[in-house]
Design an enzyme around this catalytic site. Structure first.
Site, PDB file in Angstrom:
ATOM      1  N   CYS A   2      14.216   6.981   3.344  1.00 14.80           N
ATOM      2  CA  CYS A   2      14.157   8.017   4.373  1.00 14.80           C
ATOM      3  C   CYS A   2      14.065   9.363   3.696  1.00 14.80           C
ATOM      4  O   CYS A   2      14.103   9.465   2.475  1.00 14.80           O
ATOM      5  CB  CYS A   2      15.416   7.940   5.219  1.00 14.80           C
ATOM      6  N   ARG A  27       8.088   9.861   3.495  1.00 16.86           N
ATOM      7  CA  ARG A  27       9.192   8.976   3.095  1.00 16.86           C
ATOM      8  C   ARG A  27       9.618   8.046   4.225  1.00 16.86           C
ATOM      9  O   ARG A  27      10.420   7.143   3.999  1.00 16.86           O
ATOM     10  CB  ARG A  27      10.397   9.803   2.657  1.00 16.86           C
ATOM     11  N   TRP A  74      12.903   5.371   7.601  1.00 22.22           N
ATOM     12  CA  TRP A  74      12.187   4.114   7.375  1.00 22.22           C
ATOM     13  C   TRP A  74      13.259   3.056   7.545  1.00 22.22           C
ATOM     14  O   TRP A  74      14.175   2.935   6.731  1.00 22.22           O
ATOM     15  CB  TRP A  74      11.595   4.056   5.967  1.00 22.22           C
ATOM     16  N   ASN A  98      20.047   8.470   3.289  1.00 22.67           N
ATOM     17  CA  ASN A  98      18.924   7.728   2.718  1.00 22.67           C
ATOM     18  C   ASN A  98      19.513   6.730   1.730  1.00 22.67           C
ATOM     19  O   ASN A  98      20.221   7.118   0.802  1.00 22.67           O
ATOM     20  CB  ASN A  98      17.962   8.662   1.990  1.00 22.67           C
ATOM     21  N   GLY A  99      19.268   5.451   1.943  1.00 21.39           N
ATOM     22  CA  GLY A  99      19.829   4.421   1.062  1.00 21.39           C
ATOM     23  C   GLY A  99      20.333   3.251   1.887  1.00 21.39           C
ATOM     24  O   GLY A  99      19.978   3.105   3.068  1.00 21.39           O
ATOM     25  N   GLU A 478      -5.223  -5.175  -6.768  1.00 22.54           N
ATOM     26  CA  GLU A 478      -5.101  -3.811  -6.235  1.00 22.54           C
ATOM     27  C   GLU A 478      -5.987  -3.627  -4.998  1.00 22.54           C
ATOM     28  O   GLU A 478      -5.564  -3.043  -3.997  1.00 22.54           O
ATOM     29  CB  GLU A 478      -5.454  -2.786  -7.321  1.00 22.54           C
ATOM     30  N   LYS A 482      -4.620  -2.567  -1.257  1.00 27.93           N
ATOM     31  CA  LYS A 482      -5.134  -1.425  -0.477  1.00 27.93           C
ATOM     32  C   LYS A 482      -5.618  -1.911   0.886  1.00 27.93           C
ATOM     33  O   LYS A 482      -5.355  -1.319   1.920  1.00 27.93           O
ATOM     34  CB  LYS A 482      -6.296  -0.734  -1.221  1.00 27.93           C
ATOM     35  N   GLU A 485      -2.526  -2.822   3.134  1.00 27.60           N
ATOM     36  CA  GLU A 485      -1.648  -1.733   3.597  1.00 27.60           C
ATOM     37  C   GLU A 485      -2.380  -0.761   4.519  1.00 27.60           C
ATOM     38  O   GLU A 485      -1.739  -0.075   5.314  1.00 27.60           O
ATOM     39  CB  GLU A 485      -0.973  -1.024   2.425  1.00 27.60           C
ATOM     40  N   HIS A 501      -7.851 -24.485  -7.415  1.00 29.07           N
ATOM     41  CA  HIS A 501      -6.527 -25.126  -7.468  1.00 29.07           C
ATOM     42  C   HIS A 501      -5.765 -24.922  -6.162  1.00 29.07           C
ATOM     43  O   HIS A 501      -4.542 -25.038  -6.134  1.00 29.07           O
ATOM     44  CB  HIS A 501      -5.732 -24.574  -8.656  1.00 29.07           C
ATOM     45  N   LYS A 601       5.865   6.452   1.324  1.00 30.51           N
ATOM     46  CA  LYS A 601       5.263   6.790   0.027  1.00 30.51           C
ATOM     47  C   LYS A 601       6.180   6.496  -1.147  1.00 30.51           C
ATOM     48  O   LYS A 601       5.752   6.010  -2.198  1.00 30.51           O
ATOM     49  CB  LYS A 601       4.869   8.267   0.018  1.00 30.51           C
TER      50      LYS A 601
HETATM   51  C1  AGP Z   1       0.638   1.636  -3.046  1.00 31.22           C
HETATM   52  O1  AGP Z   1      -0.441   2.040  -2.330  1.00 31.22           O
HETATM   53  C2  AGP Z   1       1.896   1.629  -2.351  1.00 31.22           C
HETATM   54  N1  AGP Z   1       2.178   2.875  -1.777  1.00 31.22           N
HETATM   55  C3  AGP Z   1       3.068   1.068  -3.140  1.00 31.22           C
HETATM   56  O2  AGP Z   1       2.758  -0.229  -3.513  1.00 31.22           O
HETATM   57  C4  AGP Z   1       3.457   1.853  -4.405  1.00 31.22           C
HETATM   58  O3  AGP Z   1       2.517   1.682  -5.396  1.00 31.22           O
HETATM   59  C5  AGP Z   1       4.802   1.318  -4.906  1.00 31.22           C
HETATM   60  O4  AGP Z   1       5.750   1.548  -3.898  1.00 31.22           O
HETATM   61  C6  AGP Z   1       5.225   1.989  -6.199  1.00 31.22           C
HETATM   62  O5  AGP Z   1       5.433   3.341  -5.998  1.00 31.22           O
HETATM   63  P1  AGP Z   1       5.616   4.311  -7.256  1.00 31.22           P
HETATM   64  O6  AGP Z   1       4.343   4.278  -8.049  1.00 31.22           O
HETATM   65  O7  AGP Z   1       5.896   5.646  -6.631  1.00 31.22           O
HETATM   66  O8  AGP Z   1       6.779   3.793  -8.047  1.00 31.22           O
END
Ligand code: AGP
Length: 606
Positions: A2, A27, A74, A98-99, A478, A482, A485, A501, A601
């Site tokens: 958060c 966040r 969040w 936050n936590g 990767e 993308k 998400e 497999h 983020k």
């Molecule tokens: C990637 O698009 C995501 N936002 C997420 O997987 C991100 O890479 C992951 O949370 C790691 O974040 P960081 O690089 O800030 O540690």
């Protein structure tokens, strides 16, 4: 994960606190709230949804006060709704958090037995009731310390009091918390980004620290209630880098910035005359490194997976790659001649921080490859290598991935050179292509229309697969991440050779399969794996610098050509079309590009 903010001022803080919450929304954005002290009473405004929804609510209810705390959420405990939104208030106290309070259920039961009535399903509300209970026999600071001693888990807290209505108390254990200074106002916030529009002077709390803010001063205490001083850091004047400019969202801006940030990052690290890489102060003598451990989460983990191939290609060093959330709980044997490299865009990812902490406590030498240099991870690591890509606001990481693999490659080439494990000619060839790679990325971006047109065929798919081998396998991972998400459609990244497999069973007529096959030693093998998919009706989108020959012969649905480049540099190019594909499919689906559902983020909880 958060975002929290608190302001103690000589004037009304409602506009400032709302603006800061908007900046913190990366966040968490499933609910928001603010508490202020007004006419001697705690006034709470909160709702499900974004800060824009909170703004609408406040228009109806009014918000004012010289002191206040705010929160964007969040959800960890309890659904994203009005009751579970923060702040959580009693008659006497209001709290933002936050936590995760891991022993909240036990504490809640004890408090209910004492007659406390809970209004939410959150772990946080136990903090409100504990402080309220303690205030019956202690002053505000003692009641906070007594509460913190009872809590297990991670927290950054912001607390205001009805009876002590000119101050805010902040506390940190595990989750990041910063404070900010101006003459007439003082602030707490989850990070410097939330504060930099109000001040350029900040300090960071360490685990166990508590701070007390009034509009005139900030006092700091350590976990033993001993008064302590904190270093004041000056923030860069970089307001404009946080704007979208003419782009409709941050993600498209950040994708388009990649040629420029690649140039900037190379300028920071490469002496173009001597072709030398300026990385020094290795925490372990490169000649003595016996093993490298690469540790991260999400997209940063995929960058580490690319790094593993390069370490194996250019050095004789043993290398392992781990997701931080698994690494931190394994019974790892930490060795001094091993180097532990942590990669993170935000530098605040709880699992990555905990993994570094674990290694550090066991005497390991650590290095952090980071974007946010004002972050917890950069304050903990022995060596910090910034990726110089500028702020990344879009939740889906794009330019940071490119910056992470670039700095990893420069770091690896430097070590290989010091150990004389790379031939001079190979080294210079790679450096030459690296210096021009930005123009190849720009070329792909200039042709993004092809990908935009392809995207329409993905809107209603059931699922898709992303396949690659060697350096292209992490790129397949990767690309799939993308895609998931941003589009909310299922996608899986898979080593192409593994399809037979099991996952080949997923392939049916018309199922889109994205094959990443640059002309390297995995090319032929990848093409034959692609044929196995075609034979089962898979609809192939081929990404290659060799597309022309294959495309015509193998009835491929479509192809995206990437410029020819040094065989070890293909990840810089093959990833770009995958960023664009996910972007355009999400755009056509009308999804929130910068704030995809259920994500945030920086992941500051485990
Ligand atoms: C990637 O698009 C995501 N936002 C997420 O997987 C991100 O890479 C992951 O949370 C790691 O974040 P960081 O690089 O800030 O540690």
């Amino acid at each position: 994960m958060c975002g929290i903010i608190g302001i103690a001022s000589y004037k009304d803080i409602s506009k400032e606190i709302l603006d800061s919450l908007k900046k913190l929304e990366y966040r968490g954005y499933d609910s928001a709230g603010i508490s202020t002290i007004n006419n001697g009473e705690i006034v709470e405004n909160k709702c499900a949804g974004k800060v824009s929804d909170l703004e609408k609510l406040i228009k109806k209810t009014s918000l004012s006060g010289n002191i206040g705390i705010g929160h964007v959420r969040w959800a960890t405990h309890g659904a994203p709704n009005q009751a579970n939104a923060h702040p959580h208030s009693s008659e006497e106290v209001s709290v933002v958090h936050n936590g995760i309070i891991e022993n909240s259920a036990i504490i809640k039961k004890e408090l209910i037995d004492k007659g406390h009535i809970f209004k939410s399903q959150t772990d946080t509300e136990v903090v409100t009731h504990l402080i309220t209970e303690n205030l019956k026999k202690m002053n505000y600071l003692e009641s906070v310390f007594a509460t913190l001693n009872k809590l297990e888990g991670s927290f950054a807290l912001g607390i205001i009091f009805k009876k002590f209505n000119n101050l805010i108390v902040g506390a940190r254990r595990g989750s990041p918390l910063a404070v900010g200074y101006t003459d007439k106002e003082k602030y707490i916030g989850s990070d410097s980004y939330a504060l930099n529009s109000m001040t350029k002077e900040v300090s960071y709390l360490d685990d166990g620290d508590v701070c007390v803010l009034t509009k005139d001063k900030i006092e700091f205490f350590d976990k033993n209630k001993k008064k302590i001083e904190k270093k004041i850091h000056k923030l860069a004047n970089d307001e404009d880098v946080y704007s979208k400019g003419n782009f409709k969202d941050f993600m498209s801006k950040e994708i388009s910035e990649q040629p420029e940030v690649i140039k900037k990052c190379i300028n920071e690290y490469l002496d173009k005359i001597r072709k030398e890489i300026n990385i020094v102060n290795f925490p372990v003598d490169p000649k003595k490194i016996t093993k490298v451990n690469l540790i991260a989460c999400g997209t940063a983990y995929h960058a580490c997976a690319v790094g593993k191939y390069w370490f194996e290609e250019f050095t004789n060093i043993d290398v392992s790659v781990d997701v931080a959330s698994e690494f931190r709980y394994r019974n790892n044997k930490i060795k001094t001649n091993e180097l532990y490299i942590f990669v993170s865009q935000s530098g605040e990812t709880a699992d990555t921080i905990a993994a570094l902490d674990f290694c550090k406590k066991k005497g390991a030498k650590t290095c952090a490859i980071i974007n946010v240099t004002e972050s917890s991870l950069s304050r903990l690591a022995d060596l910090v290598l910034p990726i110089h890509v500028g702020p990344e606001v879009g939740v889906a990481s794009t330019k940071a991935f490119t910056g992470q693999i670039l700095v990893l490659l420069l770091f690896i080439l430097k070590i290989a050179r010091i150990r004389n494990e790379i031939k001079e000619e190979e080294y210079l060839n790679i450096i030459k292509d690296l210096e021009n790679i930005h123009s190849n990325v720009a070329l792909i971006l200039n042709n993004k229309k092809i990908i935009e047109d392809l995207a329409v065929d993905f809107i209603d798919i059931k699922g898709s697969m992303f396949l690659g081998r060697g350096l292209s396998y992490p790129i397949a991972l990767e690309g799939a991440l993308k895609f998931k998400e941003l589009t909310y459609l299922h996608a899986e990244g898979y080593p192409a050779g593994e399809m037979k497999h099991g996952p080949l069973a997923l392939v049916e007529n018309g199922m889109p399969v994205i094959v990443i096959a640059p002309k390297d030693r995995f090319y032929e093998k990848t093409i034959s794996n692609m044929q196995e998919v075609i034979a089962r009706g898979g609809k192939i989108l081929l990404i290659s610098d060799h597309a022309d020959e294959v495309a015509t012969s193998e009835n491929i649905w479509s192809e995206i050509r990437i410029p020819k480049i040094h065989k070890f540099l293909s990840p810089f190019l093959s990833n770009i079309p995958l960023q664009l594909l996910a972007y355009y499919v999400a755009l056509k689906k009308g999804n929130d590009i910068d704030k995809p559902r259920n994500l945030a983020k920086s992941v500051t909880v485990e």
